[in-house]
Design an enzyme around this catalytic site. Structure first.
Site, PDB file in Angstrom:
ATOM      1  N   GLY A   1       6.919   4.939   8.261  1.00 12.50           N
ATOM      2  CA  GLY A   1       5.931   6.091   8.551  1.00 12.50           C
ATOM      3  C   GLY A   1       6.163   6.823   9.853  1.00 12.50           C
ATOM      4  O   GLY A   1       7.374   6.791  10.426  1.00 12.50           O
ATOM      5  N   SER A   2       5.303   7.594  10.138  1.00  8.14           N
ATOM      6  CA  SER A   2       5.661   8.380  11.489  1.00  8.14           C
ATOM      7  C   SER A   2       5.405   7.243  12.742  1.00  8.14           C
ATOM      8  O   SER A   2       4.864   6.287  12.631  1.00  8.14           O
ATOM      9  CB  SER A   2       4.464   9.234  11.589  1.00  8.14           C
ATOM     10  OG  SER A   2       3.293   8.809  11.663  1.00  8.14           O
TER      11      SER A   2
ATOM     12  N   CYS B   1      13.419  10.777   6.604  1.00  9.31           N
ATOM     13  CA  CYS B   1      13.483  10.417   7.952  1.00  9.31           C
ATOM     14  C   CYS B   1      14.719  10.665   8.672  1.00  9.31           C
ATOM     15  O   CYS B   1      14.792  11.030   9.893  1.00  9.31           O
ATOM     16  CB  CYS B   1      13.064   8.875   8.049  1.00  9.31           C
ATOM     17  SG  CYS B   1      14.213   7.704   6.869  1.00  9.31           S
TER      18      CYS B   1
ATOM     19  N   GLY C   1       2.766   4.282  13.575  1.00  7.31           N
ATOM     20  CA  GLY C   1       3.777   3.052  13.801  1.00  7.31           C
ATOM     21  C   GLY C   1       3.235   2.345  15.052  1.00  7.31           C
ATOM     22  O   GLY C   1       2.807   1.127  15.112  1.00  7.31           O
TER      23      GLY C   1
ATOM     24  N   GLU D   1       9.934  16.381  15.372  1.00 10.79           N
ATOM     25  CA  GLU D   1      10.642  16.281  13.957  1.00 10.79           C
ATOM     26  C   GLU D   1       9.976  17.385  13.236  1.00 10.79           C
ATOM     27  O   GLU D   1       8.497  17.273  13.022  1.00 10.79           O
ATOM     28  CB  GLU D   1      10.182  14.895  13.525  1.00 10.79           C
ATOM     29  CG  GLU D   1      10.483  14.527  12.131  1.00 10.79           C
ATOM     30  CD  GLU D   1       9.973  13.258  11.933  1.00 10.79           C
ATOM     31  OE1 GLU D   1       9.163  12.848  11.964  1.00 10.79           O
ATOM     32  OE2 GLU D   1      10.978  12.611  10.980  1.00 10.79           O
TER      33      GLU D   1
ATOM     34  N   GLU E   1       9.981   0.977  10.575  1.00 13.47           N
ATOM     35  CA  GLU E   1      11.015   2.123  10.402  1.00 13.47           C
ATOM     36  C   GLU E   1      10.300   3.561  10.481  1.00 13.47           C
ATOM     37  O   GLU E   1       9.400   3.879   9.744  1.00 13.47           O
ATOM     38  CB  GLU E   1      11.692   1.974   8.883  1.00 13.47           C
ATOM     39  CG  GLU E   1      12.225   0.910   8.542  1.00 13.47           C
ATOM     40  CD  GLU E   1      13.698   0.938   9.381  1.00 13.47           C
ATOM     41  OE1 GLU E   1      14.124   1.853   9.937  1.00 13.47           O
ATOM     42  OE2 GLU E   1      14.346  -0.229   9.223  1.00 13.47           O
TER      43      GLU E   1
ATOM     44  N   LYS F   1       0.856  -1.172   0.020  1.00 15.10           N
ATOM     45  CA  LYS F   1      -0.040  -0.088  -0.054  1.00 15.10           C
ATOM     46  C   LYS F   1       0.904   1.283   0.026  1.00 15.10           C
ATOM     47  O   LYS F   1       1.321   1.594   1.142  1.00 15.10           O
ATOM     48  CB  LYS F   1      -0.958  -0.065   1.083  1.00 15.10           C
ATOM     49  CG  LYS F   1      -1.959   1.261   1.021  1.00 15.10           C
ATOM     50  CD  LYS F   1      -2.639   1.715   2.387  1.00 15.10           C
ATOM     51  CE  LYS F   1      -1.733   2.811   3.026  1.00 15.10           C
ATOM     52  NZ  LYS F   1      -1.953   4.287   2.025  1.00 15.10           N
TER      53      LYS F   1
HETATM   54  P1  NAD Z   1       2.344   8.514   8.182  1.00 11.53           P
HETATM   55  O1  NAD Z   1       2.459   7.747   9.419  1.00 11.53           O
HETATM   56  O2  NAD Z   1       1.354   9.546   8.149  1.00 11.53           O
HETATM   57  O3  NAD Z   1       1.896   7.532   7.049  1.00 11.53           O
HETATM   58  C1  NAD Z   1       2.520   6.399   6.561  1.00 11.53           C
HETATM   59  C2  NAD Z   1       1.557   5.406   5.797  1.00 11.53           C
HETATM   60  O4  NAD Z   1       0.571   4.795   6.952  1.00 11.53           O
HETATM   61  C3  NAD Z   1       0.799   5.886   4.622  1.00 11.53           C
HETATM   62  O5  NAD Z   1       0.799   5.120   3.639  1.00 11.53           O
HETATM   63  C4  NAD Z   1      -0.452   5.811   5.353  1.00 11.53           C
HETATM   64  O6  NAD Z   1      -1.677   5.895   4.631  1.00 11.53           O
HETATM   65  C5  NAD Z   1      -0.536   4.872   6.243  1.00 11.53           C
HETATM   66  N1  NAD Z   1      -1.451   4.956   7.456  1.00 11.53           N
HETATM   67  C6  NAD Z   1      -2.040   6.016   7.920  1.00 11.53           C
HETATM   68  N2  NAD Z   1      -3.104   5.600   9.021  1.00 11.53           N
HETATM   69  C7  NAD Z   1      -2.747   4.229   9.079  1.00 11.53           C
HETATM   70  C8  NAD Z   1      -3.273   3.362  10.123  1.00 11.53           C
HETATM   71  N3  NAD Z   1      -4.101   3.672  11.236  1.00 11.53           N
HETATM   72  N4  NAD Z   1      -2.798   2.013   9.943  1.00 11.53           N
HETATM   73  C9  NAD Z   1      -2.193   1.550   8.928  1.00 11.53           C
HETATM   74  N5  NAD Z   1      -1.478   2.442   7.946  1.00 11.53           N
HETATM   75  C10 NAD Z   1      -1.759   3.792   8.206  1.00 11.53           C
HETATM   76  O7  NAD Z   1       3.773   9.056   7.496  1.00 11.53           O
HETATM   77  P2  NAD Z   1       4.013   9.938   6.469  1.00 11.53           P
HETATM   78  O8  NAD Z   1       3.487  11.297   6.770  1.00 11.53           O
HETATM   79  O9  NAD Z   1       3.381   9.409   5.046  1.00 11.53           O
HETATM   80  O10 NAD Z   1       5.618   9.862   6.366  1.00 11.53           O
HETATM   81  C11 NAD Z   1       6.381  10.688   7.051  1.00 11.53           C
HETATM   82  C12 NAD Z   1       6.794  10.063   8.331  1.00 11.53           C
HETATM   83  O11 NAD Z   1       7.549   8.817   7.962  1.00 11.53           O
HETATM   84  C13 NAD Z   1       7.996  10.957   9.198  1.00 11.53           C
HETATM   85  O12 NAD Z   1       7.822  10.741  10.404  1.00 11.53           O
HETATM   86  C14 NAD Z   1       9.055  10.207   8.584  1.00 11.53           C
HETATM   87  O13 NAD Z   1      10.412  10.336   9.810  1.00 11.53           O
HETATM   88  C15 NAD Z   1       8.713   8.764   8.476  1.00 11.53           C
HETATM   89  N6  NAD Z   1       9.778   8.100   7.737  1.00 11.53           N
HETATM   90  C16 NAD Z   1      10.640   7.286   8.600  1.00 11.53           C
HETATM   91  C17 NAD Z   1      11.490   6.314   7.471  1.00 11.53           C
HETATM   92  C18 NAD Z   1      12.406   5.437   8.229  1.00 11.53           C
HETATM   93  O14 NAD Z   1      13.120   4.619   7.494  1.00 11.53           O
HETATM   94  N7  NAD Z   1      12.634   5.435   9.429  1.00 11.53           N
HETATM   95  C19 NAD Z   1      11.702   6.712   6.157  1.00 11.53           C
HETATM   96  C20 NAD Z   1      10.660   7.543   5.689  1.00 11.53           C
HETATM   97  C21 NAD Z   1       9.764   8.197   6.383  1.00 11.53           C
END
Ligand code: NAD
Length: 475
Positions: A224-225, A280, A229, A378, A246, A173
């Site tokens: 993601g965030s 990230c 997570g 962040e 991650e 996804k």
């Molecule tokens: P986000 O957590 O808002 O979204 C990430 C993904 O999760 C999206 O596909 C979203 O649709 C999905 N999502 C949203 N709610 C969900 C739920 N309840 N259950 C399952 N999936 C859900 O993050 P973002 O705004 O897309 O990305 C930015 C964040 O990602 C920043 O905090 C950044 O530091 C982090 N990030 C981390 C890494 C790493 O490798 N550590 C890499 C890139 C980004």
């Protein structure tokens, strides 16, 4: 306007509704993606489950070959995917320091090839007259992948390549903000892989949540965030899914007084502002010794004023727009709060009046310290706090006073001193005189609330397997 499709069981699939894919440089839609739902997740999991027996028993040499074919496909479609990536993320084609969509597609190829070459041999614990004891690695089953919007294709490849090499099938996804490059890649990949091995379901958080809780998904890899997570981890507990998380970071860099300011400033600027800070492992808090605080701040501000901010499709652009309105609003709010807290803006700090895109100039804020949100949280955008320190132990303590622990760096002319200090940082990846310098054969992991498990190299590949201990008694 291009209408992208989900891929389920080797077929292009539409949904009743679509999401508009916005070009952040204009604020206008240029494509659509299906707004999938839990029913599409069910269909994709069914297809992945059906494909698993044949794929998991395909000889690994053949699976390696398939990954190499995927890398060649990325090469062959480089220009199309690069343009698509720039249009949906806003990142420049080239970008400051060569970090842009060309690097994203190039990185995807590099990681695909490196993963194809990664070995995970059977380990022999004992082999004597009494018994042979081996540790084998078996595929897990169906892997769910949820990705963010900042590096959509490259992070996708980080998830899919090791999962597929290990013999798993995948339900992916992409972020609802940036589904296009991933959907196109998975469509092309389905010309190479057997039907059902790599499926894509587009949509929002509800689709992610349906993947996280699905009883027939065996492992989940989520990038993601940290707040999402935590939600994903709770939902995944229903069937004790294997998890790789991650998550976010608030990486600190500490600059010692012995650096050459002119030489170091462009490296620091790139570490902080590449991809507009939306990485990230971007450097997000800079602690600078008082002896060079003013000089380094002035040098960084001069670079910030000289870079070209604009539409990423223009090859001369160094920094593009923010990827979405929400992220732009976060940056604006942090800037307002920093101003109220007495922060001194060395450059930037005002969004352009008009234009339609989500633009914000690279902004550097001095005379700010821990306790301000811009330092403690962040920012994920082009606004950098620089904090003055006197005592290195105090700077180390502040760098570590965070619930996150993704990356960290020490900048110094004295490599021995710096390498001793860097080991004291509470972060999964640490660097001397660099930041975010990742590579496919070294693991990337987060400490504290920045993640769980790791990606890359044989360590990341192992996370896509179940460990099996085999004891053959001979006598
Ligand atoms: P986000 O957590 O808002 O979204 C990430 C993904 O999760 C999206 O596909 C979203 O649709 C999905 N999502 C949203 N709610 C969900 C739920 N309840 N259950 C399952 N999936 C859900 O993050 P973002 O705004 O897309 O990305 C930015 C964040 O990602 C920043 O905090 C950044 O530091 C982090 N990030 C981390 C890494 C790493 O490798 N550590 C890499 C890139 C980004």
């Amino acid at each position: 306007m291009t209408d992208f499709a989900m891929m389920i069981g080797g077929e292009r699939v539409a949904a009743g509704e679509t999401d508009m894919v916005i070009n952040p440089a204009t604020g206008r839609g240029f494509a659509t993606a299906p707004k999938g739902g839990p029913e599409h997740v069910d269909a994709a999991v069914k297809a992945a489950r059906a494909a698993f027996p044949a794929w998991s028993t395909t000889p690994i040499a053949k699976r390696r070959e398939k990954l190499r074919e995927l890398a060649a496909m990325l090469e062959a479609n480089f220009s199309e995917l690069m343009a698509l990536c720039t249009k949906e993320t806003g990142k420049p084609v080239k970008g400051y320091g060569g970090v842009g969509s060309a690097m994203e597609i190039g990185g995807s190829i590099a990681w695909m090839q490196a993963t194809a070459a990664t070995e995970l041999p059977v380990e022999i614990v004992q082999d004597d007259a009494e018994a042979r004891v081996e540790v084998r690695r078996l595929p897990i089953g169906v892997v769910g992948s949820i990705t963010p919007w900042n590096w959509p294709l490259m992070i996708g490849v980080w998830h899919y390549a090791p999962a597929l090499l290990a013999g798993n099938t995948v339900v992916a996804k992409p972020s609802e903000f940036t589904p296009a490059t991933t959907l196109r890649f998975i469509e092309l990949a389905n010309e190479i892989l057997p039907a059902g091995v790599l499926n894509a379901v587009s949509g929002g958080g509800d689709v992610g949540a349906a993947i996280a809780r699905h009883a027939d998904i065996d492992k989940l890899v989520f990038t993601g965030s940290s707040p999402t997570g935590r939600a994903v981890m709770a939902a995944a507990s229903g069937n004790l899914k294997r998890l790789t998380l991650e998550l976010g970071g608030n990486d600190a860099g500490i600059v010692l007084p012995d650096v050459d300011v002119k030489e170091t400033a462009p490296k620091l600027f790139g570490a902080c502002f590449h991809n507009n800070g939306q990485t990230c492992q971007a450097l997000k808090r800079l602690y600078v010794h008082e002896d060079i605080y003013e000089a380094l701040g002035a040098e960084l501000a001069a670079i910030a004023k000289s870079v070209k901010v604009g539409d990423g499709l223009d090859e001369a652009t160094d920094l593009g727009p923010l990827q979405n309105q929400k992220q732009l609003d976060i940056v604006k709010r942090l800037a307002d709060e920093a101003r109220q807290a007495g922060g001194r803006f060395l450059c930037g700090g005002e969004a352009p009046e008009e234009g339609g895109g989500f633009f914000y100039p690279p902004t550097i804020v001095a005379d700010i310290s821990d306790g301000a949100r811009l330092v403690d949280e962040e920012q994920f955008g082009p606004i950098l706090p620089i904090v003055k320190y006197t005592d290195i132990n105090d700077a180390m303590a502040r760098a570590n006073a965070s619930s996150q622990g993704l990356g960290g760096s020490i900048w110094s002319a004295d490599l021995d001193r710096a390498s001793a200090l860097v080991g004291r940082l509470e972060a999964g990846s640490v660097w001397v005189n660099a930041h975010a310098a990742i590579q496919p054969d070294a693991p990337m992991a987060g400490m504290k609330q920045s993640g769980l498990g790791c990606e890359f190299g044989h360590w990341g590949l192992a996370e896509n397997t179940n460990m099996q201990t085999v004891k053959i008694v001979k006598a």
